[in-house]
Write a protein that holds these residues in place. Sequence first.
Motif, PDB file in Angstrom:
ATOM      1  N   UNK A  46       0.828  -1.214   0.000  1.00 56.85           N
ATOM      2  CA  UNK A  46       0.000   0.000   0.000  1.00 56.85           C
ATOM      3  C   UNK A  46       0.861   1.262   0.000  1.00 56.85           C
ATOM      4  N   UNK A  47       1.880   1.293   0.856  1.00 60.86           N
ATOM      5  CA  UNK A  47       2.735   2.476   0.949  1.00 60.86           C
ATOM      6  C   UNK A  47       3.514   2.705  -0.341  1.00 60.86           C
ATOM      7  N   UNK A  48       4.043   1.635  -0.898  1.00 62.61           N
ATOM      8  CA  UNK A  48       4.827   1.738  -2.125  1.00 62.61           C
ATOM      9  C   UNK A  48       3.955   2.244  -3.270  1.00 62.61           C
ATOM     10  N   UNK A  49       2.745   1.728  -3.380  1.00 64.88           N
ATOM     11  CA  UNK A  49       1.816   2.183  -4.422  1.00 64.88           C
ATOM     12  C   UNK A  49       1.462   3.647  -4.193  1.00 64.88           C
ATOM     13  N   UNK A  50       1.234   4.016  -2.954  1.00 58.82           N
ATOM     14  CA  UNK A  50       0.916   5.412  -2.621  1.00 58.82           C
ATOM     15  C   UNK A  50       2.030   6.354  -3.073  1.00 58.82           C
ATOM     16  N   UNK A  51       3.267   5.967  -2.831  1.00 61.72           N
ATOM     17  CA  UNK A  51       4.413   6.790  -3.231  1.00 61.72           C
ATOM     18  C   UNK A  51       4.462   6.922  -4.752  1.00 61.72           C
ATOM     19  N   UNK A  52       4.296   5.807  -5.463  1.00 67.02           N
ATOM     20  CA  UNK A  52       4.334   5.843  -6.927  1.00 67.02           C
ATOM     21  C   UNK A  52       3.186   6.675  -7.491  1.00 67.02           C
ATOM     22  N   UNK A  53       2.025   6.620  -6.852  1.00 60.33           N
ATOM     23  CA  UNK A  53       0.901   7.459  -7.283  1.00 60.33           C
ATOM     24  C   UNK A  53       1.247   8.932  -7.133  1.00 60.33           C
ATOM     25  N   UNK A  60       4.090   2.039 -13.156  1.00 63.55           N
ATOM     26  CA  UNK A  60       4.712   1.365 -12.014  1.00 63.55           C
ATOM     27  C   UNK A  60       3.643   0.931 -11.018  1.00 63.55           C
ATOM     28  N   UNK A  61       2.608   1.750 -10.837  1.00 68.21           N
ATOM     29  CA  UNK A  61       1.501   1.380  -9.955  1.00 68.21           C
ATOM     30  C   UNK A  61       0.820   0.113 -10.468  1.00 68.21           C
ATOM     31  N   UNK A  62       0.627   0.051 -11.779  1.00 71.41           N
ATOM     32  CA  UNK A  62       0.013  -1.147 -12.361  1.00 71.41           C
ATOM     33  C   UNK A  62       0.845  -2.387 -12.051  1.00 71.41           C
ATOM     34  N   UNK A  63       2.153  -2.277 -12.235  1.00 72.70           N
ATOM     35  CA  UNK A  63       3.041  -3.404 -11.960  1.00 72.70           C
ATOM     36  C   UNK A  63       2.959  -3.805 -10.488  1.00 72.70           C
ATOM     37  N   UNK A  64       2.941  -2.811  -9.607  1.00 72.59           N
ATOM     38  CA  UNK A  64       2.863  -3.100  -8.173  1.00 72.59           C
ATOM     39  C   UNK A  64       1.536  -3.752  -7.809  1.00 72.59           C
ATOM     40  N   UNK A  87      -9.935   3.346 -13.584  1.00 70.98           N
ATOM     41  CA  UNK A  87     -11.118   4.183 -13.832  1.00 70.98           C
ATOM     42  C   UNK A  87     -10.730   5.669 -13.789  1.00 70.98           C
ATOM     43  N   UNK A  88      -9.898   6.047 -12.809  1.00 70.54           N
ATOM     44  CA  UNK A  88      -9.487   7.452 -12.675  1.00 70.54           C
ATOM     45  C   UNK A  88      -8.628   7.905 -13.847  1.00 70.54           C
ATOM     46  N   UNK A  89      -7.967   6.954 -14.506  1.00 73.59           N
ATOM     47  CA  UNK A  89      -7.143   7.267 -15.675  1.00 73.59           C
ATOM     48  C   UNK A  89      -7.941   7.195 -16.973  1.00 73.59           C
ATOM     49  N   UNK A  90      -9.247   6.977 -16.855  1.00 74.34           N
ATOM     50  CA  UNK A  90     -10.105   6.905 -18.032  1.00 74.34           C
ATOM     51  C   UNK A  90     -10.016   5.574 -18.768  1.00 74.34           C
ATOM     52  N   UNK A  91      -9.472   4.574 -18.120  1.00 72.41           N
ATOM     53  CA  UNK A  91      -9.295   3.250 -18.722  1.00 72.41           C
ATOM     54  C   UNK A  91     -10.437   2.325 -18.299  1.00 72.41           C
ATOM     55  N   UNK A  92     -11.618   2.600 -18.838  1.00 69.23           N
ATOM     56  CA  UNK A  92     -12.821   1.849 -18.459  1.00 69.23           C
ATOM     57  C   UNK A  92     -12.696   0.369 -18.783  1.00 69.23           C
ATOM     58  N   UNK A  93     -12.143   0.039 -19.933  1.00 72.61           N
ATOM     59  CA  UNK A  93     -11.996  -1.371 -20.313  1.00 72.61           C
ATOM     60  C   UNK A  93     -11.047  -2.101 -19.364  1.00 72.61           C
ATOM     61  N   UNK A  94      -9.978  -1.448 -18.987  1.00 71.85           N
ATOM     62  CA  UNK A  94      -9.053  -2.067 -18.022  1.00 71.85           C
ATOM     63  C   UNK A  94      -9.741  -2.259 -16.680  1.00 71.85           C
ATOM     64  N   UNK A  95     -10.481  -1.248 -16.239  1.00 67.22           N
ATOM     65  CA  UNK A  95     -11.202  -1.347 -14.965  1.00 67.22           C
ATOM     66  C   UNK A  95     -12.182  -2.515 -15.008  1.00 67.22           C
TER      67      UNK A  95
END
Length: 127
Positions: A46-53, A60-64, A87-95
């Motif tokens: 969680x912390x690592x993803x938060x930092x990358x965000x 990198x967030x996707x990979x994590x 979803x926040x990145x507008x990637x509805x199909x991925x979501x």
Amino acid sequence: MNLNSGYQNRHHLHNDGWKHRLRADIEKENSNCASGGPRAMLHIFKKYIEIELQLGNFNRCRTLYEKYLEWAPANCYAWSKFAELERSLGETERARAIFELAIAQPALDMPELLWKLGLDHNLPDKT
């Protein structure tokens, strides 16, 4: 005298300092959570993803998130946050694909969280 090289050196040192502090923070988290077992790993992810965000490193967030879910496939929090990121990145199909992968898991810790996500985001069927 090349002024650009001075700027690049300062910029490089600043980046190295940031990386050093980040590494130290992660090591501190690791040592604080060393006896925590699986909960510690969840916290580290969680912390690592938060930092990358915060740094805007979405790939990198996707990979994590992928690594997080390989490690804890039943974790609905991780599935929901991953889908929310897309979803926040507008990637509805991925979501949608993430949501479909999540509900296909043989065991989930909080399936109601995923169903709520699907309803809240009104993820339509692909039909």
